[in-house]
Design an enzyme around this catalytic site. Structure first.
Site, short mmCIF file in Angstrom:
data_model
loop_
_atom_site.label_atom_id
_atom_site.label_comp_id
_atom_site.label_asym_id
_atom_site.label_seq_id
_atom_site.Cartn_x
_atom_site.Cartn_y
_atom_site.Cartn_z
N ASP A 1 -6.26 1.52 1.52
CA ASP A 1 -6.22 1.77 2.96
C ASP A 1 -7.61 1.49 3.53
O ASP A 1 -8.49 0.98 2.83
CB ASP A 1 -5.75 3.21 3.25
CG ASP A 1 -6.86 4.22 3.02
OD1 ASP A 1 -7.83 3.90 2.30
OD2 ASP A 1 -6.76 5.34 3.56
N LYS B 1 0.83 -1.20 0.00
CA LYS B 1 0.00 0.00 0.00
C LYS B 1 0.88 1.27 0.00
O LYS B 1 0.67 2.18 -0.81
CB LYS B 1 -0.90 0.01 1.25
CG LYS B 1 -1.78 1.23 1.35
CD LYS B 1 -2.43 1.34 2.71
CE LYS B 1 -1.44 1.86 3.73
NZ LYS B 1 -1.98 2.08 5.07
#
Ligand code: SF4
Length: 215
Positions: free
Chosen positions: A140, A121
């Protein structure tokens, strides 16, 4: 509605709402973005920005941060939570940038995820926002929640959700799409109480339709 048609409508509406969607973290270069994203785990961007203002003033380069006393870094990053792990990660990350990359932030996902404190991420977020390189869709907590509520995916894990989104969203929009869903998740589709009645995505949203039926 067929998946591609659904996502096209959602993307078009998000483009109207958040045409220039960007991160709310403050940074001046890829190094600062990388450190800020590491510190943003389980913390608000606002608090990270307060902390990095001092951190980057005192340690403006990877070399300076790598050489900083651990206790001082812990003290500075303490307000972001998990400060011991985060201090170790940002110092370790800075050291690896110096040792392995000449003080630069690498431009590949493979190299980024080898750095301390950096997962997929973070790597996708840094590549997309610092370099304009579309290597993934940063999933997220906001991207995960909003994607699921919209009915774009039934997957549960961030990895599976990312794969699904990457298959549906045009590649040149990957970074923007993640940034836009983060903004929508913060401003409208919040975790505790999504504002479905004033959400302009409600027409195509599985959760929103359900909420209006039961409300
Ligand atoms: S309609 Fe409600 S659940 Fe759907 S995206 Fe909007 S705020 Fe979120």
């Amino acid at each position: 509605m067929e998946d591609h048609s659904l996502i096209q409508k959602i993307v078009a509406r998000l483009e109207q709402l958040y045409p220039q969607a960007s991160l709310e973290l403050v940074y001046r270069n890829p190094f600062e973005l990388l450190i800020a994203v590491i510190l943003s785990a389980q913390c608000t961007d606002e608090r990270v920005n307060q902390v990095t203002e001092r951190l980057f003033r005192e340690y403006p380069t990877p070399a300076a941060l790598a050489a900083a006393p651990l206790e001082t870094v812990e003290d500075i990053v303490r307000p972001t939570g998990f400060y011991r792990n985060k201090a170790k990660a940002v110092k370790g990350c800075a050291a690896r940038l110096v040792e392995d990359h000449g003080g630069d932030v690498p431009k590949t996902l493979e190299a980024l995820v080898r750095l301390p404190g950096v997962g997929r991420k973070t790597a996708a977020m840094v590549l997309g926002n610092a370099y304009g390189i579309q290597e993934g869709i940063a999933v997220d907590t906001h991207v995960l929640r909003v994607s699921q509520r919209l009915g774009i995916t039934r997957e549960k894990s961030p990895e599976a959700v990312e794969s699904r989104l990457m298959a549906l969203v045009p590649r040149e929009k990957w970074t923007w799409f993640s940034n836009a869903l983060i903004l929508h998740g913060r401003r409208v589709c919040t975790a505790k109480k999504p504002s479905c009645p004033r959400c302009t995505l409600a027409d195509w949203c599985a959760y929103g339709r359900e909420a209006s039926r039961s409300g």
